[in-house]
Design an enzyme around this catalytic site. Sequence first.
Site, PDB file in Angstrom:
ATOM      1  CE  LYS A  82      -3.801   1.737   2.811  1.00 35.72           C
ATOM      2  NZ  LYS A  82      -4.531   1.478   4.285  1.00 35.72           N
ATOM      3  CB  SER A 157      -7.744   3.317   3.225  1.00 33.96           C
ATOM      4  OG  SER A 157      -6.821   2.597   4.265  1.00 33.96           O
ATOM      5  CB  SER A 181      -7.939   0.453   6.252  1.00 26.05           C
ATOM      6  OG  SER A 181      -8.651   1.485   6.634  1.00 26.05           O
TER       7      SER A 181
END
Length: 487
Positions: A82, A157, A181
């Site tokens: 990420k 996310s 997330s």
Amino acid sequence: MTMNDLHQLGASQAAQGIRQGLFSSRELVEALLERIERINPDINALVTVDDAAVLEQVHQADNEAARGVWRGPLHGVPFTVKDCFETAGLRSTAGTPALRNHRPESHATVVENLCRQGAILLGKSNTPALAMDTQCDSPLFGVTRNPWDRSKTPGGSSGGEAAAVAAMLSPIGIGSDIGGSLRLPAHFCGLFAMKPSYGLVSKAGHIPPLPDTVSWVRYLMSPGPIARCVTDLRLALQAMMGSDGLDTEVCPVPWVNPAPKALQTYRIAWMDGLDNPPVCSATRQALQSLMGKLDHLGCHVERLSIPEEDFQGMWETYGNLVGSLMSAHLPLPIRLLLRLFAFNPFQNDPLGRAAFRKVLATAKDLVFILDQRDRWIRRQAQRMEPYDVLALPVSSTTAAPCRKRGKINHPIVVEGRSTPGHLASLGYTCPFNLLGVPVVVLPIGLSEEGLPIGIQLVGKAWQDMELLHVAEAIAERFFPYHPPPEM
């Protein structure tokens, strides 16, 4: 398996193939780079891939392997991460324009740990700005779409990471989880993911917080892996965990992997949702069906009634903690503006309302909130004493449609009821960030629309490996991995 199929391999399969000399790390990585070039423009999962740097890592890994030098169990295996994690010399933006040119001098600890063991950093995945959304739409890189249905979000996310792993652009990914997330994207994309016990994995090098600022994600955020099988979660977690001298909250817990037990010996509590937020019938039916199968197998399965008031109390404490921590770095005018939202009569979201109430928090407020957190941790430990795991939904629905950026609380209709989007997405996940316990998400079926359905398996604090054994036993017996259609 032919060279054309190498992209289908998970991390443990890839590691085994490289060790056995069935293919080289270069052959595996070149197959993935070709697939990224072909597939990624359609879903926008990966936002930074430096082919030259990747191939330089591969050259070193293959040369070492030829000499019989193996740096770790992931030697030569590529991974993606990420874009919230800093990577040395490689653009690290956390999805925000403020960091569009940020190129750190060193890796985040989890990236460094993986690379030190010979893993190959393949690329960075999309994330909403500063990881602050339940879908994946960055002002820098745009929208990431779900490989199962391009009109749907992969969640947030860590949505870019989930989309990359589901689309087989990467054998394994590393994300982070502040309120769900990792778990929401795994549920939306039909994957396995793990939020470890808080303090097992270092947060050093993660954005947020912005570099050289006060951390407002402490007590809540855990880095974790996302994969296509539980075996790969375990392999990645073993590589990621450990103290580093940077994140002082990380405990030097030794790697202990207890022997797995027969599935029938595990004690499983479960709940299929609350009245508010509601849970779609597809998720309830899939969870009930699984519990029926486990009961028929001879497992001790017990339906658990957790009072809705407990969830409401944990939502309030979670929101209060987020608001009070954010107050440490937000300018006063912004804090005053956010405080007004707590009085908005149309604000029907207990998570947001609780956070807005505490953006002007004092030190006394924070101490009280942390005391409340301790009380919830003790209550959960007492509740879980008779059981090994608790099974429950991840969110109110399967993958939601992509929406306009920033409209995090746009209502979601669940079984005919309009529910605040924030609550529908995170109402079943954020309590376990507050509690700091480990959670694994595993896919357990598809809805009538063909969208994945996942569940959470919640374990006891610091019993991460035991939790992985339960998840693996269930997945191997009932739910072999299925990729998205046309992938």
